[in-house]
Scaffold this active site. Structure first.
Site, PDB file in Angstrom:
ATOM      1  N   LYS A 183      36.447  42.319  47.238  1.00 25.17           N
ATOM      2  CA  LYS A 183      37.647  41.772  46.596  1.00 25.17           C
ATOM      3  C   LYS A 183      38.755  42.799  46.684  1.00 25.17           C
ATOM      4  O   LYS A 183      38.529  43.979  46.372  1.00 25.17           O
ATOM      5  CB  LYS A 183      37.334  41.479  45.116  1.00 25.17           C
ATOM      6  CG  LYS A 183      38.461  40.771  44.383  1.00 25.17           C
ATOM      7  CD  LYS A 183      38.384  39.272  44.558  1.00 25.17           C
ATOM      8  CE  LYS A 183      39.621  38.537  44.059  1.00 25.17           C
ATOM      9  NZ  LYS A 183      40.752  38.535  45.024  1.00 25.17           N
TER      10      LYS A 183
ATOM     11  N   LYS B 276      36.967  49.885  40.689  1.00 27.76           N
ATOM     12  CA  LYS B 276      37.626  49.059  39.668  1.00 27.76           C
ATOM     13  C   LYS B 276      36.792  47.832  39.288  1.00 27.76           C
ATOM     14  O   LYS B 276      36.588  47.542  38.112  1.00 27.76           O
ATOM     15  CB  LYS B 276      38.988  48.605  40.213  1.00 27.76           C
ATOM     16  CG  LYS B 276      39.910  48.003  39.184  1.00 27.76           C
ATOM     17  CD  LYS B 276      41.164  47.449  39.859  1.00 27.76           C
ATOM     18  CE  LYS B 276      41.876  48.491  40.675  1.00 27.76           C
ATOM     19  NZ  LYS B 276      43.065  47.961  41.364  1.00 27.76           N
TER      20      LYS B 276
ATOM     21  N   LYS C 246      40.069  45.666  50.880  1.00 29.88           N
ATOM     22  CA  LYS C 246      41.533  45.743  50.915  1.00 29.88           C
ATOM     23  C   LYS C 246      42.004  45.417  52.321  1.00 29.88           C
ATOM     24  O   LYS C 246      41.266  45.610  53.287  1.00 29.88           O
ATOM     25  CB  LYS C 246      42.022  47.154  50.529  1.00 29.88           C
ATOM     26  CG  LYS C 246      43.445  47.192  50.019  1.00 29.88           C
ATOM     27  CD  LYS C 246      43.517  46.798  48.554  1.00 29.88           C
ATOM     28  CE  LYS C 246      44.931  46.751  48.052  1.00 29.88           C
ATOM     29  NZ  LYS C 246      44.972  46.610  46.586  1.00 29.88           N
TER      30      LYS C 246
ATOM     31  N   THR D 177      48.570  41.772  36.055  1.00 25.34           N
ATOM     32  CA  THR D 177      48.467  43.232  36.216  1.00 25.34           C
ATOM     33  C   THR D 177      49.303  43.925  35.147  1.00 25.34           C
ATOM     34  O   THR D 177      48.839  44.864  34.486  1.00 25.34           O
ATOM     35  CB  THR D 177      48.911  43.645  37.635  1.00 25.34           C
ATOM     36  OG1 THR D 177      48.144  42.889  38.578  1.00 25.34           O
ATOM     37  CG2 THR D 177      48.708  45.118  37.878  1.00 25.34           C
TER      38      THR D 177
ATOM     39  N   ASN E  11      56.127  43.214  40.959  1.00 24.85           N
ATOM     40  CA  ASN E  11      55.302  42.361  40.099  1.00 24.85           C
ATOM     41  C   ASN E  11      54.684  43.162  38.953  1.00 24.85           C
ATOM     42  O   ASN E  11      54.807  42.792  37.777  1.00 24.85           O
ATOM     43  CB  ASN E  11      54.206  41.697  40.955  1.00 24.85           C
ATOM     44  CG  ASN E  11      53.222  40.932  40.096  1.00 24.85           C
ATOM     45  OD1 ASN E  11      52.392  41.540  39.411  1.00 24.85           O
ATOM     46  ND2 ASN E  11      53.306  39.619  40.103  1.00 24.85           N
TER      47      ASN E  11
ATOM     48  N   SER F  16      42.305  37.441  38.927  1.00 30.08           N
ATOM     49  CA  SER F  16      41.917  36.924  40.251  1.00 30.08           C
ATOM     50  C   SER F  16      40.484  36.393  40.181  1.00 30.08           C
ATOM     51  O   SER F  16      40.167  35.345  40.747  1.00 30.08           O
ATOM     52  CB  SER F  16      41.984  38.027  41.305  1.00 30.08           C
ATOM     53  OG  SER F  16      43.263  38.054  41.902  1.00 30.08           O
TER      54      SER F  16
HETATM   55  P1  NAD Z   1      55.607  44.756  44.593  1.00 26.77           P
HETATM   56  O1  NAD Z   1      55.769  44.611  46.046  1.00 26.77           O
HETATM   57  O2  NAD Z   1      55.768  43.562  43.753  1.00 26.77           O
HETATM   58  O3  NAD Z   1      56.593  45.893  44.037  1.00 26.77           O
HETATM   59  C1  NAD Z   1      56.626  47.189  44.516  1.00 26.77           C
HETATM   60  C2  NAD Z   1      57.790  47.896  43.819  1.00 26.77           C
HETATM   61  O4  NAD Z   1      57.737  49.287  44.101  1.00 26.77           O
HETATM   62  C3  NAD Z   1      59.159  47.392  44.246  1.00 26.77           C
HETATM   63  O5  NAD Z   1      59.991  47.281  43.107  1.00 26.77           O
HETATM   64  C4  NAD Z   1      59.674  48.508  45.150  1.00 26.77           C
HETATM   65  O6  NAD Z   1      61.065  48.563  45.199  1.00 26.77           O
HETATM   66  C5  NAD Z   1      59.075  49.696  44.423  1.00 26.77           C
HETATM   67  N1  NAD Z   1      59.000  50.925  45.212  1.00 26.77           N
HETATM   68  C6  NAD Z   1      58.567  51.104  46.479  1.00 26.77           C
HETATM   69  N2  NAD Z   1      58.681  52.409  46.804  1.00 26.77           N
HETATM   70  C7  NAD Z   1      59.199  53.051  45.717  1.00 26.77           C
HETATM   71  C8  NAD Z   1      59.531  54.393  45.417  1.00 26.77           C
HETATM   72  N3  NAD Z   1      59.365  55.348  46.314  1.00 26.77           N
HETATM   73  N4  NAD Z   1      60.022  54.666  44.186  1.00 26.77           N
HETATM   74  C9  NAD Z   1      60.186  53.721  43.264  1.00 26.77           C
HETATM   75  N5  NAD Z   1      59.881  52.433  43.485  1.00 26.77           N
HETATM   76  C10 NAD Z   1      59.395  52.096  44.694  1.00 26.77           C
HETATM   77  O7  NAD Z   1      54.173  45.430  44.391  1.00 26.77           O
HETATM   78  P2  NAD Z   1      53.223  45.343  43.122  1.00 26.77           P
HETATM   79  O8  NAD Z   1      52.325  44.206  43.324  1.00 26.77           O
HETATM   80  O9  NAD Z   1      54.047  45.451  41.882  1.00 26.77           O
HETATM   81  O10 NAD Z   1      52.362  46.665  43.320  1.00 26.77           O
HETATM   82  C11 NAD Z   1      52.787  47.927  42.822  1.00 26.77           C
HETATM   83  C12 NAD Z   1      51.564  48.815  42.676  1.00 26.77           C
HETATM   84  O11 NAD Z   1      50.641  48.174  41.800  1.00 26.77           O
HETATM   85  C13 NAD Z   1      50.802  49.072  43.974  1.00 26.77           C
HETATM   86  O12 NAD Z   1      50.243  50.357  43.950  1.00 26.77           O
HETATM   87  C14 NAD Z   1      49.689  48.034  43.925  1.00 26.77           C
HETATM   88  O13 NAD Z   1      48.560  48.398  44.711  1.00 26.77           O
HETATM   89  C15 NAD Z   1      49.381  48.058  42.435  1.00 26.77           C
HETATM   90  N6  NAD Z   1      48.679  46.880  41.969  1.00 26.77           N
HETATM   91  C16 NAD Z   1      49.247  45.638  42.062  1.00 26.77           C
HETATM   92  C17 NAD Z   1      48.525  44.537  41.614  1.00 26.77           C
HETATM   93  C18 NAD Z   1      49.090  43.145  41.652  1.00 26.77           C
HETATM   94  O14 NAD Z   1      48.433  42.222  41.145  1.00 26.77           O
HETATM   95  N7  NAD Z   1      50.279  42.920  42.177  1.00 26.77           N
HETATM   96  C19 NAD Z   1      47.248  44.707  41.070  1.00 26.77           C
HETATM   97  C20 NAD Z   1      46.724  45.983  40.960  1.00 26.77           C
HETATM   98  C21 NAD Z   1      47.451  47.060  41.420  1.00 26.77           C
END
Ligand code: NAD
Length: 430
Positions: free
Chosen positions: A67, A91, A103, A187, A218, A355
């Protein structure tokens, strides 16, 4: 460039040793079970063909089907995908899900694609991976720069190939296409809950907690929103284009409104930036990390805090919403300094938990209410947090991260024990 995967393994070995785990389980997690690399050919709007490197890593299936999300980002590499898949393995085990870890990703800047190009890329990814993934083999989900719409395209492509409905092949879908209520916020909501559990343990009022949030996608937006609603003072927010600061606190919904201002139908991504928000000053990414706040929330990408900038960090607490935002070396330094860190494998587990709920609903053909989703999410995280907290307080040198790894490795070791030798399960194909 430093290998994220090597850093992730270094942490695994260190925490495995500290928690007294057998070499058997550490060895079984030192390499991915399998990885599929593909070159995706995509017809662009001007008729030309472009090629993109794509990956799907099934790190471990000892506890169940793999997953993990799919990332669309220019920095995606096999190394990064493997690290993220290892963390997914830990996790899922920490929060007692019947899953292993996986992944995927594509090396692409999706902001440069039109909506149709993005759809063709997403469908091309699924065509390349259709025999590798599956509802009982490996179930993808959204990650950085992928979203519900992309999951819907991928589900559709899988079903066209398999000639049957398979809603459980992917999670994070739109609700109208088999998605779960509450998945989009999960999340952030999960990260909010664990932060609240920590605050209650530490006996502080929400109003006294000043927060800086790095990343406003997100995960970052939702956690900021829930904390703001609970009374925390969000003083700084950043995205890839820059950061903003207000000593009096930012109104999270206002920031979101300004960021979305330039959103156009042609694009799946926000063209605007938090920096367009009024009534705040613009600061650098580095200045955000260095703010004298109570709580820092890295919610962007891995390695935001490394040995090179860890000296800047003043926050007393860190909730790791991104995966791997603190390198192993920086983690050691912060731990010695007394910074309390809620680790990624717990702090952002809300996403994979919901999920899992979505997958269960798809398999049962019976959707849950939003209240059911939210209650079960909170209950699962509360039980896990309590368990980690107890473990952490058994020894002075312990941490929530060590507690999480100790629990995960124990579960995986039991699976190794039950299933027999490493050669057996590595070659069994499931
Ligand atoms: P997303 O694409 O929705 O958002 C990413 C954000 O990070 C954007 O606002 C972007 O502008 C910003 N960003 C990118 N580079 C940056 C930097 N150098 N400095 C500051 N901001 C920056 O992605 P997401 O889903 O919110 O994921 C963010 C993190 O959370 C990732 O590490 C992801 O693996 C983790 N995560 C997400 C989920 C999920 O359900 N979406 C679940 C677990 C973990």
């Amino acid at each position: 460039m430093k290998s994220v995967f090597e850093d992730a393994k270094k942490r695994l070995h260190k925490l495995g040793k500290l928690s007294g785990m057998s070499n058997r389980v550490i060895a079984s997690l030192s390499r991915p079970r399998s990885i599929l690399c593909a070159s995706l050919s995509v017809i662009m709007d001007d008729g030309s063909i472009e090629y993109f490197d794509a990956y799907r890593c099934q790190y471990s299936s000892l506890l169940g089907p793999c997953k993990g999300g799919i990332r669309f980002h220019p920095d995606v590499s096999q190394d990064e995908v493997q690290a993220l898949a290892l963390w997914m393995t830990i996790k899922c085990a920490v929060v007692d899900l019947p899953y292993g870890g996986g992944k995927g990703g594509v090396s692409v800047d999706p902001k440069k694609l039109s909506r149709l190009e993005l759809e063709r890329l997403s469908r091309s990814y699924m065509r390349a991976m259709a025999d590798f993934v599956g509802p009982d083999k490996d179930i993808p989900a959204p990650d950085v720069y992928t979203n519900a719409r992309i999951m819907a395209w991928m589900r559709d492509e899988f079903e066209v190939i398999k000639r049957q409905k398979q809603p459980a092949v992917i999670t994070g879908k739109p609700v109208g296409m088999g998605g779960s209520l509450g998945r989009d916020e999960a999340t952030g909501r999960g990260a909010f809950h664990v932060t609240e559990f920590l605050r209650n343990k530490e006996g502080k009022a929400a109003e006294d907690i000043r927060v800086a949030v790095q990343g406003f996608g997100n995960a970052g937006y939702n956690v900021a929103k829930f904390l703001y609603e609970a009374g925390y003072k969000i003083v700084a927010i950043s995205d890839s284009k820059g950061a903003i600061y207000s000593a009096d606190g930012l109104d999270v919904e206002n920031v979101k409104k300004y960021k979305d201002k330039h959103r156009t139908l042609e694009s799946e991504y926000c063209e605007g930036s938090v920096c367009e928000t009024l009534e705040s000053e613009t600061i650098t990414h580095e200045e955000l990390l260095a703010l004298d706040v109570d709580l820092l929330i890295p919610a962007a990408l891995e390695n935001a805090i490394t040995k090179d900038n860890v000296h800047l960090i003043k926050a007393r607490w860190i909730t790791e919403v991104a995966n791997g935002p603190i390198s192993a070396e920086a983690d050691r330094i912060l731990h010695e300094k007394g910074t309390v860190i809620v680790p990624d494998v717990l702090a952002n587990a809300g996403g994979v938990i919901v999920s899992y709920f979505e997958w269960v609903q798809n398999k049962a053909g019976y959707p849950w209410t939003l209240d059911e989703v939210r209650e079960r999410l909170k209950e699962k995280l509360e039980n896990t947090f309590e368990e980690m907290w107890l473990y952490q307080h058994q020894s002075k040198k312990s941490s929530l991260r060590l507690a999480a790894y100790a629990k995960a490795l124990k579960r995986i070791d039991q699976a190794v024990e039950i299933r027999g030798t490493k050669e057996y399960f590595m070659n069994s194909g499931v």
